[in-house]
Design an enzyme around this catalytic site. Sequence first.
Site, PDB file in Angstrom:
ATOM      1  N   GLY A 170       0.859  -1.193   0.000  1.00  0.00           N
ATOM      2  CA  GLY A 170       0.000   0.000   0.000  1.00  0.00           C
ATOM      3  C   GLY A 170       0.894   1.241   0.000  1.00  0.00           C
ATOM      4  N   ILE A 220       2.242   2.925   2.441  1.00  0.00           N
ATOM      5  CA  ILE A 220       3.437   2.852   3.302  1.00  0.00           C
ATOM      6  C   ILE A 220       4.435   1.867   2.708  1.00  0.00           C
ATOM      7  CG2 ILE A 220       4.312   2.341   5.611  1.00  0.00           C
ATOM      8  CD1 ILE A 220       1.561   3.137   6.737  1.00  0.00           C
ATOM      9  N   ARG A 280       0.765  -5.282  12.204  1.00  0.00           N
ATOM     10  CA  ARG A 280       0.049  -5.528  13.447  1.00  0.00           C
ATOM     11  C   ARG A 280       0.572  -6.843  14.006  1.00  0.00           C
ATOM     12  NH1 ARG A 280      -1.143  -0.992  13.765  1.00  0.00           N
ATOM     13  NH2 ARG A 280      -3.196  -0.023  13.743  1.00  0.00           N
ATOM     14  N   GLU A 288      -0.202  -5.978  22.833  1.00  0.00           N
ATOM     15  CA  GLU A 288       0.469  -4.747  23.295  1.00  0.00           C
ATOM     16  C   GLU A 288      -0.228  -4.142  24.499  1.00  0.00           C
ATOM     17  OE1 GLU A 288       0.801  -2.117  19.943  1.00  0.00           O
ATOM     18  OE2 GLU A 288       1.677  -3.686  18.710  1.00  0.00           O
ATOM     19  N   HIS A 346       6.093  -0.056  19.399  1.00  0.00           N
ATOM     20  CA  HIS A 346       5.074   0.470  18.476  1.00  0.00           C
ATOM     21  C   HIS A 346       5.243   1.982  18.279  1.00  0.00           C
ATOM     22  CE1 HIS A 346       0.754  -0.198  16.817  1.00  0.00           C
ATOM     23  NE2 HIS A 346       1.414   0.702  16.097  1.00  0.00           N
TER      24      HIS A 346
HETATM   25  C1  8YV Z   1       0.156   4.232  15.934  1.00  0.00           C
HETATM   26  C2  8YV Z   1      -0.673   2.791  13.986  1.00  0.00           C
HETATM   27  O1  8YV Z   1       1.471   4.056  16.310  1.00  0.00           O
HETATM   28  O2  8YV Z   1      -1.720   4.329  12.542  1.00  0.00           O
HETATM   29  C3  8YV Z   1      -1.679   3.181  12.976  1.00  0.00           C
HETATM   30  O3  8YV Z   1      -2.459   2.310  12.571  1.00  0.00           O
HETATM   31  O4  8YV Z   1      -0.514   1.675  14.321  1.00  0.00           O
HETATM   32  C4  8YV Z   1       0.242   3.808  14.525  1.00  0.00           C
HETATM   33  O5  8YV Z   1       0.350   4.919  13.726  1.00  0.00           O
HETATM   34  C5  8YV Z   1      -0.717   3.496  16.886  1.00  0.00           C
HETATM   35  O6  8YV Z   1      -2.020   3.784  16.575  1.00  0.00           O
HETATM   36  C6  8YV Z   1      -0.405   3.859  18.324  1.00  0.00           C
HETATM   37  O7  8YV Z   1      -1.378   3.439  19.204  1.00  0.00           O
END
Ligand code: 8YV
Length: 326
Positions: free
Chosen positions: A156, A158, A235, A264, A282
């Site tokens: 995607g 990223i 994830r 987490e 994370h």
């Molecule tokens: C954050 C993420 O670090 O955007 C997301 O989906 O996983 C990250 O950008 C995360 O939401 C932190 O809780």
Amino acid sequence: MEAERKEVLLIGPLKPVVVKGLDAACTVHKVAEAKDRDAFISAHSHVRAIACSDTRESIPGNLMARFPRLEIVSSFGVGYDHMDVKWAAAHNVVLTNTPGVLTEEVADTALGLLLCTVREFCQAERYLRAGKWLRQGYPLSKTTLRNRTVGMVGMGAIGQAIARRLDAFGVPVVYHTRQPRHELRYRHYPNLLEMTRAVDILLVIIPGGPATQNMINAEVLDALGRDGILINMARGSVVDEAALIKALKEKRILSAGLDVYAKEPEVPEALIEMDNVVLFPHVGSGSVHTREKMDQLVVDNILAWATGKPPLTPVPETPWRARGKD
Ligand code: 8YV
């Protein structure tokens, strides 16, 4: 006459950008300030909009069902596996996330994690702090990026930003997705195992959720092989964590760099004890700059809705359909 202020229920931490932005235009009911969360939610079941300021707040169907007039849930984070998309789609509720504004930051972090894992930079730093350099130089790293190919699991926005960086590093990239992206010049593998056998680094950057649960399992790790390195920026749920620990212990793969975990912020002791893994808490998008942009997009989606405009970034499963006036 001043337009009626829309009511919004805010779930999650009271982040300054979110609170300030919402408070300026809406009446905000802050769950974080409630003494009794459940009673507070019941007392505000009339709201039509929810803002969620953290991906660690789950938004299941049975929570959304408590708001019969719900139209939108504006969530922080590009990943939206913490929300029940199926329920929302079936009940005409629009979910929004925060894509785009974190793409380059997460790609930077991915490269940092990759380099730390391949060249043992965190271990080398610990070595210096322990005073060991005074006696002897840090051993040469067992691996290098120089002779490796990266297999991207996911391509995607990223993933593509990571691939661009790897291009600049002179590292060959191939990718696995369900459908090929014909506009990209990287080799596509429709079969994950086949790609994994052909590369020595797997870099995982796909959405979480039931469709990708434990996709990186023992079989994939064995296909990666004894020199293989796993980098997970997606994830925790995408990787079978027990299988990963076993493969690392039995040296069926070489090492791993992880930014995400199954439960987490708990990280299995077995991983913490291993010296051949790099563990980030994370922090993919975790700079003040980028988090503020994500927070602002949570606000802007609500503000668009509140002024009768389509939300800016609905997730593909729940496109915005204009509603009549109530
Ligand atoms: C954050 C993420 O670090 O955007 C997301 O989906 O996983 C990250 O950008 C995360 O939401 C932190 O809780």
